[in-house]
Motif scaffolding. Structure first.
Motif, mmCIF file in Angstrom:
data_model
loop_
_atom_site.group_PDB
_atom_site.id
_atom_site.type_symbol
_atom_site.label_atom_id
_atom_site.label_comp_id
_atom_site.label_asym_id
_atom_site.label_seq_id
_atom_site.Cartn_x
_atom_site.Cartn_y
_atom_site.Cartn_z
ATOM 1 N N ASP A 136 66.470 -14.246 54.221
ATOM 2 C CA ASP A 136 67.731 -13.860 54.840
ATOM 3 C C ASP A 136 68.322 -12.611 54.196
ATOM 4 O OD1 ASP A 136 68.627 -14.821 52.441
ATOM 5 O OD2 ASP A 136 69.330 -16.717 53.255
ATOM 6 N N LYS A 137 69.457 -12.208 54.760
ATOM 7 C CA LYS A 137 70.125 -10.981 54.315
ATOM 8 C C LYS A 137 70.488 -11.068 52.830
ATOM 9 C CE LYS A 137 74.215 -10.108 56.081
ATOM 10 N NZ LYS A 137 75.225 -9.896 57.129
ATOM 11 N N LYS A 138 70.957 -12.252 52.407
ATOM 12 C CA LYS A 138 71.398 -12.389 51.008
ATOM 13 C C LYS A 138 70.231 -12.210 50.044
ATOM 14 C CE LYS A 138 75.058 -15.467 52.212
ATOM 15 N NZ LYS A 138 75.130 -16.830 52.667
ATOM 16 N N LEU B 131 81.426 -12.328 39.591
ATOM 17 C CA LEU B 131 81.864 -11.586 40.782
ATOM 18 C C LEU B 131 80.994 -11.887 42.002
ATOM 19 C CD1 LEU B 131 82.533 -8.032 39.254
ATOM 20 C CD2 LEU B 131 84.242 -9.686 40.009
ATOM 21 N N ALA B 132 79.814 -12.475 41.767
ATOM 22 C CA ALA B 132 78.845 -12.663 42.853
ATOM 23 C C ALA B 132 79.406 -13.399 44.076
ATOM 24 C CB ALA B 132 77.600 -13.379 42.324
ATOM 25 N N PRO B 133 80.216 -14.470 43.902
ATOM 26 C CA PRO B 133 80.737 -15.148 45.097
ATOM 27 C C PRO B 133 81.550 -14.224 46.004
ATOM 28 C CG PRO B 133 81.063 -16.511 43.155
ATOM 29 C CD PRO B 133 80.591 -15.172 42.661
ATOM 30 N N LYS B 134 82.288 -13.279 45.392
ATOM 31 C CA LYS B 134 83.091 -12.339 46.197
ATOM 32 C C LYS B 134 82.186 -11.412 47.005
ATOM 33 C CE LYS B 134 87.153 -12.103 43.161
ATOM 34 N NZ LYS B 134 87.508 -13.491 43.492
ATOM 35 N N VAL B 135 81.103 -10.932 46.361
ATOM 36 C CA VAL B 135 80.171 -10.046 47.070
ATOM 37 C C VAL B 135 79.422 -10.836 48.137
ATOM 38 C CG1 VAL B 135 78.249 -8.440 46.793
ATOM 39 C CG2 VAL B 135 79.949 -8.654 44.977
ATOM 40 N N ARG B 136 79.067 -12.087 47.804
ATOM 41 C CA ARG B 136 78.347 -12.932 48.760
ATOM 42 C C ARG B 136 79.194 -13.163 50.017
ATOM 43 N NH1 ARG B 136 77.705 -17.624 45.858
ATOM 44 N NH2 ARG B 136 75.877 -16.917 44.724
ATOM 45 N N ALA B 137 80.505 -13.310 49.811
ATOM 46 C CA ALA B 137 81.405 -13.550 50.956
ATOM 47 C C ALA B 137 81.374 -12.363 51.920
ATOM 48 C CB ALA B 137 82.829 -13.799 50.455
ATOM 49 N N LEU B 138 81.169 -11.157 51.390
ATOM 50 C CA LEU B 138 81.116 -9.968 52.243
ATOM 51 C C LEU B 138 79.887 -9.987 53.148
ATOM 52 C CD1 LEU B 138 81.969 -7.189 49.609
ATOM 53 C CD2 LEU B 138 83.521 -8.209 51.281
ATOM 54 N N LEU B 139 78.865 -10.725 52.747
ATOM 55 C CA LEU B 139 77.609 -10.751 53.502
ATOM 56 C C LEU B 139 77.597 -11.847 54.566
ATOM 57 C CD1 LEU B 139 75.148 -10.269 50.509
ATOM 58 C CD2 LEU B 139 75.675 -8.584 52.245
ATOM 59 N N ASP B 140 78.600 -12.723 54.530
ATOM 60 C CA ASP B 140 78.615 -13.837 55.499
ATOM 61 C C ASP B 140 79.071 -13.379 56.887
ATOM 62 O OD1 ASP B 140 77.597 -15.980 54.106
ATOM 63 O OD2 ASP B 140 79.478 -16.291 53.033
ATOM 64 N N GLY C 90 73.687 -9.029 37.378
ATOM 65 C CA GLY C 90 74.442 -10.284 37.487
ATOM 66 C C GLY C 90 74.748 -10.639 38.938
ATOM 67 N N VAL C 91 75.298 -9.673 39.682
ATOM 68 C CA VAL C 91 75.647 -9.922 41.086
ATOM 69 C C VAL C 91 74.374 -10.166 41.902
ATOM 70 C CG1 VAL C 91 76.573 -8.862 43.192
ATOM 71 C CG2 VAL C 91 77.803 -8.607 41.037
#
Lengths: 137, 141
Positions: A80-82, A128-137, B91-92
Motif C-alpha cells: 500500500d501507499k504507506k 511524529l509518525a502517527p501525524k504523518v501517517r494521518a496525512l496519507l489516509d 524514525g517517521v
C-alpha cells in the motif's frame, strides 16, 4: 525465559552488526553509492542474514514457538501507499546518515555526539509518525 | 574473498541467527524499528520487558566488544543538521512502513513476503538516490 532469549538475540544482533561493519556509516553509504566507490559488503550481510532466517521460517511449519504462542502470520500480499511512502522516507534518512535503527543502537556507546543525536532524532520521528501517517489516509 | 565481504557474511550470519532465535523461541519477528518504536510510542507495552531486554543486548554487547577490541569508527558525519534530518526521516519512515532493514529486509525477504521485498526495493532506491544527490550533486555528505 522470554527476556533471556530476547537479551541473547539482541546481543547476537549487535555483535553481528559490529562484525559485519554495519555500524560504519561509510560502508552503508558505500553500498548505496553506485556512482562512486561501490562497496558490495551490505549485500553479503543481507545474504548472510537471510540464509539462517529462511531455515528458521521453514522450521516454523506445523510447530509453535518454543516458549508458547503462535508464529506471526504472513501479512497479506499488499503493497500500500504507506509501505512505499514510509520506505522512501526511511531510505532518504538511511542514505543521508548511513544508519538504520539497529546499528544506531549498536553504535550508541561509541558513536559520539552524532550517534546520540541520530537516535534522539529517530525517537522524535517515531513519535511524529502517527501525524504523518494521518496525512496519507 | 575480500576480507570485508567475508566479515559481512559472518556478521550477517550472526544477524540472521539472532533473528532466527527470536522467531523460533519467542515467536516474534525481530524488526529493530518495531521493537524500539513499540517502546517509544507505548504501543508495545504489553511485552515491554522482552523489548527492553533485546535492546539492552543490542546496546551492551557492541559496547563490551569495543571496550575489549577497540572502537570501530562509525564515521558519522559531523554535520548535525544532516544527522537530525536523517534521524527524523528514519524514525517517521520506518514506523509508517512498519519495518526497516531487519524486519522487512532480513525477516521479510527470507519468507518471500511481498511487502518485505517491495519495502526493501524502495528504501534502497531512495537511499541510493539520496547519496547520489547529496554526495555527488550537492556535496553535503
Amino acid at each position: 525465559m522470554r527476556n533471556l532469549a530476547a537479551l541473547i538475540a539482541g546481543g547476537l544482533f549487535g555483535a553481528g552488526l559490529l562484525i559485519s561493519g554495519m555500524t560504519n556509516t561509510l560502508k552503508v553509504q558505500g553500498w548505496l553509492d553506485v556512482f562512486g566507490q561501490w562497496d558490495p559488503t551490505l549485500a553479503f550481510v543481507m545474504g548472510g542474514g537471510i540464509i539462517p532466517m529462511a531455515i528458521a521460517w521453514a522450521l516454523t511449519k506445523n510447530r509453535t514457538p518454543v516458549l508458547g504462542g503462535e508464529f506471526p502470520a504472513k501479512s497479506k500480499p499488499e503493497a500500500d501507499k504507506k509501505l512505499i511512502v514510509g520506505s522512501v522516507l526511511f531510505g532518504i534518512g538511511w542514505g543521508l546518515a548511513g544508519l538504520c535503527p539497529g546499528p544506531s543502537i549498536a553504535a550508541l556507546s561509541f558513536g559520539g555526539v552524532g550517534g546520540i543525536t541520530f537516535v534522539a532524532a529517530m525517537v522524535v520521528g517515531m513519535l511524529l509518525a502517527p501525524k504523518v501517517r494521518a496525512l496519507l489516509d | 574473498m575480500n576480507h570485508d565481504w567475508l566479515m559481512g557474511l559472518l556478521g550477517g550470519g550472526l544477524i540472521g541467527t539472532s533473528a532466527a532465535i527470536f522467531l523460533l523461541v519467542n515467536g516474534k519477528i525481530m524488526g529493530a524499528s518495531g521493537l524500539i518504536g513499540g517502546l517509544v510510542d507505548k504501543s508495545g507495552m504489553s511485552n515491554w520487558q522482552e523489548r527492553a531486554a533485546w535492546l539492552v543486548g543490542l546496546f551492551a554487547v557492541p559496547a563490551i566488544m569495543t571496550l575489549i577490541w577497540g572502537v570501530k569508527p562509525t564515521n558519522i558525519t559531523g554535520n548535525l543538521a544532516v544527522i537530525v534530518a536523517a534521524g527524523l526521516f528514519v524514525g517517521v519512515g520506518t514506523r509508517i512502513a512498519n519495518g526497516c532493514t531487519s524486519g522487512h529486509g532480513i525477516c521479510g525477504i527470507s519468507r518471500l513476503s511481498l511487502r518485505g521485498i517491495v519495502a526493501t526495493v524502495f528504501y534502497i532506491l531512495a537511499g541510493g538516490l539520496t547519496v547520489v544527490i547529496f554526495k555527488h550533486v550537492l556535496g553535503v555528505i
